[in-house]
Design an enzyme around this catalytic site. Structure first.
Site, mmCIF file in Angstrom:
data_model
loop_
_atom_site.group_PDB
_atom_site.id
_atom_site.type_symbol
_atom_site.label_atom_id
_atom_site.label_comp_id
_atom_site.label_asym_id
_atom_site.label_seq_id
_atom_site.Cartn_x
_atom_site.Cartn_y
_atom_site.Cartn_z
ATOM 1 N N GLY A 193 2.217 -7.812 -9.365
ATOM 2 C CA GLY A 193 0.879 -8.310 -9.922
ATOM 3 C C GLY A 193 -0.321 -7.455 -9.578
ATOM 4 O O GLY A 193 -0.072 -6.602 -9.252
ATOM 5 N N CYS A 194 -1.509 -8.355 -9.819
ATOM 6 C CA CYS A 194 -2.595 -7.638 -9.561
ATOM 7 C C CYS A 194 -2.615 -7.171 -8.335
ATOM 8 O O CYS A 194 -2.541 -7.743 -7.349
ATOM 9 C CB CYS A 194 -3.861 -8.571 -9.951
ATOM 10 S SG CYS A 194 -5.258 -7.759 -9.624
ATOM 11 N N PHE A 195 -3.084 -5.942 -7.888
ATOM 12 C CA PHE A 195 -3.107 -5.306 -6.538
ATOM 13 C C PHE A 195 -4.460 -5.933 -5.795
ATOM 14 O O PHE A 195 -4.455 -5.639 -4.547
ATOM 15 C CB PHE A 195 -3.382 -3.745 -6.561
ATOM 16 C CG PHE A 195 -4.187 -2.996 -7.545
ATOM 17 C CD1 PHE A 195 -5.370 -3.453 -7.820
ATOM 18 C CD2 PHE A 195 -3.798 -1.907 -7.949
ATOM 19 C CE1 PHE A 195 -6.301 -2.599 -8.670
ATOM 20 C CE2 PHE A 195 -4.738 -1.125 -8.719
ATOM 21 C CZ PHE A 195 -5.951 -1.646 -9.313
#
Length: 179
Positions: free
Chosen positions: A9-11
């Site tokens: 997912g989003c870093f």
């Protein structure tokens, strides 16, 4: 020191969690697994480069094992959804482990099998376990994003709850300054 490269997912979420883990020396947000050298955030978000948003984690294996990092990784994202984490949709959000050594590949396969036997999720784990590929650091404004922008809407609604769940579940693995 060893390196782990994980996409889930989003870093921003991954970086915010792993920078708090005992034995982790550094965490960098970036891109891995695509076709284009040195992609930009906007190119990755367009979905045409094939890259995954990842974090590169440098850790001391005398303080934390790779398998422990993986257990944290699987606890903070949904490894059963293809190209999606919550409202974040696209191939750049797929779940992936870019193993650096045959030992890491073996450990990743073992942890996935163990979690599969535990039937934690209603669907099978579809995390990619693939050989190391070039890591490209994200643009500077992405680094330590949660720490420097906690009031930003995405951070307060998505990242903060993940960090809180991680801290509660993995309290013994927190660096002293986060206890």
């Amino acid at each position: 020191m060893e390196t782990a490269v994980l996409g889930g997912g989003c870093f921003w979420c991954l970086e915010a969690v792993f920078e708090q883990v005992l034995g982790v020396e550094s965490v960098k947000s970036g891109y891995c697994g695509g076709k284009k050298p040195n992609p930009s955030y906007s190119e990755v978000c367009e979905g045409h480069t094939g890259h995954v948003e990842v974090v590169e984690i440098n850790f001391n294996p005398a303080s934390i094992m790779f398998s422990d990092l993986l257990r944290i990784f699987f606890a903070i994202h949904d490894p059963t959804t293809l190209n999606r984490q919550g409202n974040d949709v696209g191939s750049q959000y797929r779940s992936a482990i870019f193993y650096q050594t045959p030992e890491q590949q073996h450990e990743a396969d073992e942890v996935i099998a163990e979690l599969g036997r535990q039937q934690i999720w209603d669907a099978p784990i579809i995390t990619q376990v693939v050989p190391a590929q070039p890591f490209y650091p994200a643009e500077g404004y992405h680094r330590q994003y949660f720490r420097t922008h906690p009031e930003q809407a995405y951070c307060s609604v998505v990242v903060a709850p993940k960090v809180a769940r991680f801290r509660k579940r993995f309290a013994p693995l927190l660096k002293a300054e986060y206890r």
